[in-house]
Design a protein around this motif. Structure first.
Motif, PDB file in Angstrom:
ATOM      1  N   TYR A 128       0.853  -1.180   0.000  1.00  0.00           N
ATOM      2  CA  TYR A 128       0.000   0.000   0.000  1.00  0.00           C
ATOM      3  C   TYR A 128       0.889   1.229   0.000  1.00  0.00           C
ATOM      4  N   HIS A 129       0.652   2.117  -0.968  1.00  0.00           N
ATOM      5  CA  HIS A 129       1.402   3.366  -1.108  1.00  0.00           C
ATOM      6  C   HIS A 129       0.569   4.496  -0.530  1.00  0.00           C
ATOM      7  N   LEU A 160       6.037   2.832   1.984  1.00  0.00           N
ATOM      8  CA  LEU A 160       5.950   4.150   2.614  1.00  0.00           C
ATOM      9  C   LEU A 160       6.537   5.215   1.705  1.00  0.00           C
ATOM     10  N   ASP A 161       5.753   6.237   1.450  1.00  0.00           N
ATOM     11  CA  ASP A 161       6.205   7.391   0.682  1.00  0.00           C
ATOM     12  C   ASP A 161       6.621   8.458   1.686  1.00  0.00           C
ATOM     13  N   VAL A 162       7.933   8.707   1.753  1.00  0.00           N
ATOM     14  CA  VAL A 162       8.448   9.569   2.824  1.00  0.00           C
ATOM     15  C   VAL A 162       8.024  11.021   2.662  1.00  0.00           C
ATOM     16  N   ILE A 185       9.822  -1.963   0.229  1.00  0.00           N
ATOM     17  CA  ILE A 185      10.083  -0.845  -0.687  1.00  0.00           C
ATOM     18  C   ILE A 185       9.814   0.464   0.045  1.00  0.00           C
ATOM     19  N   VAL A 186      10.733   1.409  -0.121  1.00  0.00           N
ATOM     20  CA  VAL A 186      10.536   2.763   0.391  1.00  0.00           C
ATOM     21  C   VAL A 186      10.531   3.719  -0.791  1.00  0.00           C
ATOM     22  N   HIS A 187       9.542   4.588  -0.837  1.00  0.00           N
ATOM     23  CA  HIS A 187       9.461   5.602  -1.888  1.00  0.00           C
ATOM     24  C   HIS A 187      10.218   6.843  -1.454  1.00  0.00           C
ATOM     25  N   ALA A 242      17.431   4.093   7.774  1.00  0.00           N
ATOM     26  CA  ALA A 242      16.244   3.521   8.414  1.00  0.00           C
ATOM     27  C   ALA A 242      15.639   2.425   7.548  1.00  0.00           C
ATOM     28  N   GLY A 243      15.599   2.657   6.228  1.00  0.00           N
ATOM     29  CA  GLY A 243      15.066   1.651   5.332  1.00  0.00           C
ATOM     30  C   GLY A 243      15.860   0.366   5.377  1.00  0.00           C
ATOM     31  N   LEU A 244      17.167   0.481   5.379  1.00  0.00           N
ATOM     32  CA  LEU A 244      18.009  -0.714   5.462  1.00  0.00           C
ATOM     33  C   LEU A 244      17.766  -1.458   6.773  1.00  0.00           C
ATOM     34  N   GLU A 245      17.663  -0.718   7.861  1.00  0.00           N
ATOM     35  CA  GLU A 245      17.398  -1.340   9.160  1.00  0.00           C
ATOM     36  C   GLU A 245      16.046  -2.056   9.177  1.00  0.00           C
TER      37      GLU A 245
END
Length: 280
Positions: A128-129, A160-162, A185-187, A242-245
């Motif tokens: 979910y975006h 998550l779209d930052v 996935i991080v946007h 944070a995304g890598l973690e």
């Protein structure tokens, strides 16, 4: 070996992709992108798109797909993405009648559950975006968290779209870490300005053309503008860490609108920012 891969949301260069999809894919590959996320295919068959990806060496990461209206439509959409090699699909946007706090949100949850189950059976993970409108309280928690509580993690993970997390007043790094293990996935999206005035996603027309009424770029009468990654208010290094973690395998660049530059020029600026940090 890379800790995570860098992708590009094709909606960011939608007009160029509509004119020459293979040409855009070649340019993105030359910039160093590892894959792409689709938001439409401009009349191409799945087999044609797969051939373009094979030729350019890019991975089809995922696709932004509105929830299909029927089970039959769901099967057809899943089959297309499966053919081009997607591991993920993402619900990209909810109209006002189906957002958290509306009467239609219960139906949204049911439909996402069904779509997620069918995707899982086909070997694809549904995501979910978010935008900022999910950050309204329902039963004491944000609508976004309510959705993730309502649908099992095995059927729905986060994209998550930052940009929208920060725009809503929350810290993107905290939100990414909160969803650790559920955030493949991080946007990455950057911007300048603050919340207020015309809604930022109202800059994008309902037909997806990206045309606005001309005021956003020409008169400067709104405070919000999208920017290449690293050229706005985001702490990009902290977001990557944070995304890598949290277990992210992909960081996808998205820039909904551009103003005085070609979107592919901005795409180059974004990936140069990311690779220049030497975090991935």
């Amino acid at each position: 070996m890379k800790k995570a891969m860098i992708g590009y949301q094709m909606y960011s260069a939608r007009e160029e992709a509509a004119a020459d999809l293979k040409g855009v894919l070649k340019k993105l590959a030359a910039m160093g992108y590892d894959g792409v996320e689709f938001a439409g295919f401009y009349g191409h068959t799945a087999e044609e798109v797969k051939a373009m990806l094979d030729e350019t060496g890019l991975k089809a990461i995922s696709g932004h797909q509105a929830i299909p209206e029927t089970i039959e439509d769901m099967f057809a959409k899943i089959a297309y993405y499966k053919t081009i090699g997607c591991e993920y699909l993402a619900v990209p946007f909810l109209d006002e009648a189906h957002r958290p706090g509306s009467e239609g949100f219960a139906a949204t949850i049911r439909n996402i559950y069904t779509f997620g189950r069918l995707c899982k059976e086909a070997g694809i993970q549904l995501l979910y975006h978010n935008h900022d409108f999910e950050f309204v309280k329902l039963s004491g928690e944000y609508g976004l968290d309510f959705l993730y509580d309502a649908v099992p993690e095995c059927l729905l993970k986060t994209e998550l779209d930052v940009c929208w997390v920060k725009y809503a007043g929350e810290d993107p790094t905290s939100y990414i870490r909160k969803d650790s293990g559920r955030a493949p996935i991080v946007h990455l999206k950057d911007y300048v300005g603050r919340k207020g005035g015309k809604q930022p996603y109202a800059l994008i027309s309902k037909d997806g053309s990206g045309k606005d009424d001309g005021t956003a770029a020409d008169t400067g009468d709104i405070e919000f503008r999208f920017r290449p990654v690293g050229y706005g208010c985001q702490d990009v290094a902290s977001v990557l860490k944070a995304g890598l973690e949290a277990g992210a395998g992909w960081f996808i660049v998205e820039q909904d609108q551009w103003y005085d530059a070609n979107p592919l020029d901005d795409a180059k600026k974004s990936i140069d920012t990311i690779t220049g940090l030497n975090i991935l």
